[in-house]
Scaffold this motif. Structure first.
Motif, PDB file in Angstrom:
ATOM      1  N   GLN A 171       0.789  -1.205  -0.014  1.00 12.97           N
ATOM      2  CA  GLN A 171      -0.029   0.041   0.126  1.00 12.97           C
ATOM      3  C   GLN A 171       0.783   1.258  -0.133  1.00 12.97           C
ATOM      4  O   GLN A 171       0.362   2.390  -0.636  1.00 12.97           O
ATOM      5  CB  GLN A 171      -0.796  -0.170   1.236  1.00 12.97           C
ATOM      6  N   GLU A 172       2.110   1.172   0.898  1.00  9.24           N
ATOM      7  CA  GLU A 172       2.823   2.268   0.681  1.00  9.24           C
ATOM      8  C   GLU A 172       3.756   2.503  -0.499  1.00  9.24           C
ATOM      9  O   GLU A 172       4.034   3.703  -0.813  1.00  9.24           O
ATOM     10  CB  GLU A 172       3.370   2.448   1.905  1.00  9.24           C
ATOM     11  N   HIS A 173       4.321   1.297  -0.892  1.00  6.47           N
ATOM     12  CA  HIS A 173       5.347   1.250  -2.093  1.00  6.47           C
ATOM     13  C   HIS A 173       4.590   0.848  -3.381  1.00  6.47           C
ATOM     14  O   HIS A 173       5.186   0.832  -4.467  1.00  6.47           O
ATOM     15  CB  HIS A 173       6.370   0.607  -1.797  1.00  6.47           C
ATOM     16  N   LEU A 174       3.135   0.567  -3.421  1.00  3.98           N
ATOM     17  CA  LEU A 174       2.608  -0.060  -4.443  1.00  3.98           C
ATOM     18  C   LEU A 174       3.185  -1.105  -5.143  1.00  3.98           C
ATOM     19  O   LEU A 174       3.393  -1.149  -6.449  1.00  3.98           O
ATOM     20  CB  LEU A 174       2.144   1.193  -5.272  1.00  3.98           C
ATOM     21  N   LEU A 175       3.934  -2.020  -4.477  1.00  4.37           N
ATOM     22  CA  LEU A 175       4.461  -2.973  -5.154  1.00  4.37           C
ATOM     23  C   LEU A 175       3.505  -4.005  -5.387  1.00  4.37           C
ATOM     24  O   LEU A 175       2.622  -4.359  -4.843  1.00  4.37           O
ATOM     25  CB  LEU A 175       5.556  -3.877  -4.013  1.00  4.37           C
ATOM     26  N   SER A 176       3.872  -4.902  -6.587  1.00  2.00           N
ATOM     27  CA  SER A 176       3.059  -5.888  -7.085  1.00  2.00           C
ATOM     28  C   SER A 176       3.113  -7.063  -6.106  1.00  2.00           C
ATOM     29  O   SER A 176       3.924  -7.372  -5.062  1.00  2.00           O
ATOM     30  CB  SER A 176       3.488  -6.393  -8.439  1.00  2.00           C
ATOM     31  N   ALA A 177       2.039  -7.878  -6.195  1.00  2.00           N
ATOM     32  CA  ALA A 177       1.967  -9.032  -5.141  1.00  2.00           C
ATOM     33  C   ALA A 177       3.127  -9.994  -5.276  1.00  2.00           C
ATOM     34  O   ALA A 177       3.897 -10.524  -4.156  1.00  2.00           O
ATOM     35  CB  ALA A 177       0.789  -9.972  -5.740  1.00  2.00           C
ATOM     36  N   ASN A 178       3.496 -10.355  -6.658  1.00  2.00           N
ATOM     37  CA  ASN A 178       4.926 -11.081  -6.598  1.00  2.00           C
ATOM     38  C   ASN A 178       6.017 -10.470  -6.153  1.00  2.00           C
ATOM     39  O   ASN A 178       6.889 -11.331  -5.570  1.00  2.00           O
ATOM     40  CB  ASN A 178       5.019 -11.428  -8.148  1.00  2.00           C
ATOM     41  N   THR A 179       6.247  -8.982  -6.382  1.00  2.00           N
ATOM     42  CA  THR A 179       7.452  -8.480  -5.732  1.00  2.00           C
ATOM     43  C   THR A 179       7.251  -8.402  -4.111  1.00  2.00           C
ATOM     44  O   THR A 179       8.309  -8.666  -3.363  1.00  2.00           O
ATOM     45  CB  THR A 179       7.448  -7.087  -6.206  1.00  2.00           C
ATOM     46  N   LYS A 208       2.799 -21.675   8.338  1.00  3.41           N
ATOM     47  CA  LYS A 208       1.904 -21.860   7.100  1.00  3.41           C
ATOM     48  C   LYS A 208       1.606 -20.287   6.607  1.00  3.41           C
ATOM     49  O   LYS A 208       1.431 -19.919   5.485  1.00  3.41           O
ATOM     50  CB  LYS A 208       0.878 -22.754   6.896  1.00  3.41           C
ATOM     51  N   LYS A 209       1.203 -19.687   7.649  1.00  4.35           N
ATOM     52  CA  LYS A 209       0.504 -18.358   7.260  1.00  4.35           C
ATOM     53  C   LYS A 209       1.490 -17.312   7.042  1.00  4.35           C
ATOM     54  O   LYS A 209       1.345 -16.253   6.455  1.00  4.35           O
ATOM     55  CB  LYS A 209      -0.241 -17.822   8.434  1.00  4.35           C
ATOM     56  N   PHE A 210       2.719 -17.509   7.210  1.00  2.00           N
ATOM     57  CA  PHE A 210       3.928 -16.514   6.901  1.00  2.00           C
ATOM     58  C   PHE A 210       4.509 -17.077   5.439  1.00  2.00           C
ATOM     59  O   PHE A 210       5.575 -17.573   5.100  1.00  2.00           O
ATOM     60  CB  PHE A 210       5.000 -16.816   7.982  1.00  2.00           C
ATOM     61  N   LYS A 211       3.507 -16.980   4.467  1.00  2.00           N
ATOM     62  CA  LYS A 211       3.623 -17.391   3.316  1.00  2.00           C
ATOM     63  C   LYS A 211       4.268 -16.511   2.392  1.00  2.00           C
ATOM     64  O   LYS A 211       4.156 -15.425   2.378  1.00  2.00           O
ATOM     65  CB  LYS A 211       2.311 -18.123   2.782  1.00  2.00           C
ATOM     66  N   THR A 212       5.053 -16.930   1.169  1.00  2.00           N
ATOM     67  CA  THR A 212       5.397 -16.190   0.195  1.00  2.00           C
ATOM     68  C   THR A 212       4.331 -16.171  -0.816  1.00  2.00           C
ATOM     69  O   THR A 212       3.973 -17.050  -1.555  1.00  2.00           O
ATOM     70  CB  THR A 212       6.825 -16.852  -0.587  1.00  2.00           C
ATOM     71  N   ILE A 213       3.934 -14.953  -1.140  1.00  2.60           N
ATOM     72  CA  ILE A 213       2.692 -14.604  -1.745  1.00  2.60           C
ATOM     73  C   ILE A 213       3.179 -14.880  -3.217  1.00  2.60           C
ATOM     74  O   ILE A 213       4.499 -14.192  -3.647  1.00  2.60           O
ATOM     75  CB  ILE A 213       2.264 -13.054  -1.624  1.00  2.60           C
ATOM     76  N   ARG A 214       2.293 -15.190  -3.974  1.00  2.00           N
ATOM     77  CA  ARG A 214       2.664 -15.573  -5.685  1.00  2.00           C
ATOM     78  C   ARG A 214       1.537 -15.446  -6.282  1.00  2.00           C
ATOM     79  O   ARG A 214       0.270 -16.009  -6.023  1.00  2.00           O
ATOM     80  CB  ARG A 214       3.382 -16.946  -5.745  1.00  2.00           C
ATOM     81  N   GLU A 215       1.706 -14.571  -7.191  1.00  2.00           N
ATOM     82  CA  GLU A 215       0.546 -14.513  -8.180  1.00  2.00           C
ATOM     83  C   GLU A 215       0.973 -15.017  -9.712  1.00  2.00           C
ATOM     84  O   GLU A 215       1.963 -14.615 -10.189  1.00  2.00           O
ATOM     85  CB  GLU A 215      -0.157 -12.976  -8.433  1.00  2.00           C
ATOM     86  N   GLU A 216       0.039 -15.683 -10.366  1.00  2.00           N
ATOM     87  CA  GLU A 216       0.417 -16.320 -11.734  1.00  2.00           C
ATOM     88  C   GLU A 216       0.777 -15.183 -12.540  1.00  2.00           C
ATOM     89  O   GLU A 216      -0.205 -14.268 -12.920  1.00  2.00           O
ATOM     90  CB  GLU A 216      -0.463 -17.215 -12.356  1.00  2.00           C
ATOM     91  N   ALA A 217       1.895 -14.941 -13.170  1.00  4.30           N
ATOM     92  CA  ALA A 217       2.089 -13.786 -13.898  1.00  4.30           C
ATOM     93  C   ALA A 217       1.705 -14.057 -15.358  1.00  4.30           C
ATOM     94  O   ALA A 217       1.533 -15.136 -15.974  1.00  4.30           O
ATOM     95  CB  ALA A 217       3.723 -13.447 -14.027  1.00  4.30           C
ATOM     96  N   ASP A 218       1.197 -13.016 -15.884  1.00  4.47           N
ATOM     97  CA  ASP A 218       0.557 -12.928 -17.444  1.00  4.47           C
ATOM     98  C   ASP A 218       1.848 -12.651 -18.359  1.00  4.47           C
ATOM     99  O   ASP A 218       1.876 -11.827 -18.785  1.00  4.47           O
ATOM    100  CB  ASP A 218      -0.372 -11.628 -17.546  1.00  4.47           C
TER     101      ASP A 218
END
Length: 410
Positions: A171-179, A208-218
């Motif tokens: 929210q403050e740095h507007l980084l993408s989910a994968n970043t 488990k909840k301390f997870k590495t967020i990953r979004e399938e990239a287009d």
């Protein structure tokens, strides 16, 4: 009979590596980080101590500290038995730390940020430049968060920190989910290293909840037809584009990363120009790749000595220019989660092409050609089919067309 010995974490390392105490007792094995480190060239594996050499002048003090650690584990084990207490690894860890603390051997408590800073400096000697760049960026955000909100230390890297920190990045740095996910993965690697060295005892980062967020990239790939459009371009009047096109096609037909296909030397090619043998930079794995006719043609053009590549960034700029000339202009919709919001955009395909498109194109085109996934993975170096399938870029229609030829649907 209980026995203590010392071993190196990475005996073949070219830089300092941790020294572990291994204590075998009653059919059990206790492993403990001494927090001591040494360059393996100064280590004597037979005596399990530092070599007595002028090149390592601190060897007397170093060996004395190991002697005290060995005496400490023996004292602790003997004391537990004398007190009628059955030793186990948890008890041994607690008691040896008390014993070492009494002898003032316990290292001074280090903060998380000071550890990360020193670890990055240490890693610069044996890790890739790209990895160090990621480490430094993560460190920059951690320092900013620590000064703005709450000082970060080992004990407060909790699920509460995770939730607040990921929101800070998004929210403050507007980084993408994968970043954001990449930075969380880096923090977890810092914590793992500190835990291995006996500096950290907080294991909440492994939940488990301390997870590495990953979004399938287009991401896109280029079909065989589109690659032929690249190949047919007459670019001799523009050498910079000609060179970039040729190197990119090498990547598309070998599946190698940019760092590897730009380093191919004549000695990597066998005598009859049918096979490429190379050890990859990222994984140090040796791969053998059959040479596609397009690759053989390009190698012949340069007498098996490929031209020096531009940087990845410059190559990507020129590559988009080549793709535009090749008329790779269909419109592609992409989505990305940034700042917690899904953003959609439409771009001509040539603007989405980068050097990494080569590797995805290779994997996807071979998969469509019904080459077994395991055979492709031997070349791409993927360890699991799940990670490999993330590289495959085919539409639902392409998948259905592929299945039409299967015996089940006949």
């Amino acid at each position: 009979m209980a026995q203590a010995k010392f071993t190196l974490k990475e005996p073949s390392s070219k830089t300092n590596t941790l020294v572990y105490l291994i204590y075998n007792y009653q059919y059990s094995r206790f492993k403990y980080s001494t927090s001591e480190s040494i360059n393996p060239k100064f280590w004597n594996p037979i005596s399990q101590r530092a070599k007595e050499t002028k090149q390592f002048p601190e060897y007397p003090e170093f060996n004395t500290r190991l002697d005290k650690i060995e005496n400490a584990i023996k004292n602790v084990f003997r004391r537990l038995l004398n007190d009628g207490i059955q030793p186990n690894n948890t008890l041994l860890k607690k008691e040896i730390e008390n014993e070492l603390s009494d002898h003032r051997l316990k290292p001074k408590k280090r903060s998380f940020l000071s550890f990360v800073e020193s670890y990055i400096k240490e890693s610069a000697l044996n890790k890739r430049e790209g990895t160090i760049k990621v480490y430094n960026t993560t460190f920059k955000y951690l320092k900013e968060y620590s000064s703005k909100y709450k000082t970060i230390d080992f004990e407060n890297i909790t699920l509460e920190f995770y939730n607040h920190y990921t929101a800070f990045l998004a929210q403050e740095h507007l980084l993408s989910a994968n970043t954001v996910g990449k930075h969380i993965k880096t923090i977890k690697s810092f914590m793992n290293e500190a835990t291995e060295r006996g500096i950290n005892e907080n294991l909440e980062f492994r939940k488990k909840k301390f997870k590495t967020i990953r979004e399938e990239a287009d991401t896109v790939y280029l079909s065989i037809k589109e690659l032929e459009q690249f190949e047919k371009l007459k670019l001799s009047a523009t050498p910079r584009l000609d060179k970039v096109r040729d190197l990119f096609l090498i990547g598309c037909y070998t599946g190698l990363r940019f760092s590897d296909f730009t380093q191919i030397q004549p000695e990597n090619i066998n005598n009859d120009n049918t096979m490429l043998f190379i050890r990859t930079q990222k994984t140090s794995e040796r791969v053998a790749i059959p040479l596609h006719k397009t690759v053989r043609t390009i190698l012949k053009k340069y007498n098996n000595k490929l031209p020096k590549a531009y940087t990845n960034q410059v190559t990507n700029t020129y590559l988009k220019e080549v793709a535009s000339l090749a008329n790779i202009k269909e419109l592609v919709e992409t989505t990305i989660t940034r700042g917690g919001k899904v953003e959609k955009s439409v771009s001509p395909k040539f603007k989405l092409i980068s050097t990494h498109t080569a590797r995805r194109s290779f994997a996807t085109n071979l998969y469509i050609a019904d080459i077994p996934a395991i055979s492709i993975m031997k070349i791409t170096g993927h360890k699991t089919e799940r990670s490999f399938m993330q590289y495959i870029r085919i539409t639902q229609e392409q998948n259905a067309d592929k299945l039409l030829t299967h015996a089940f649907f006949q």
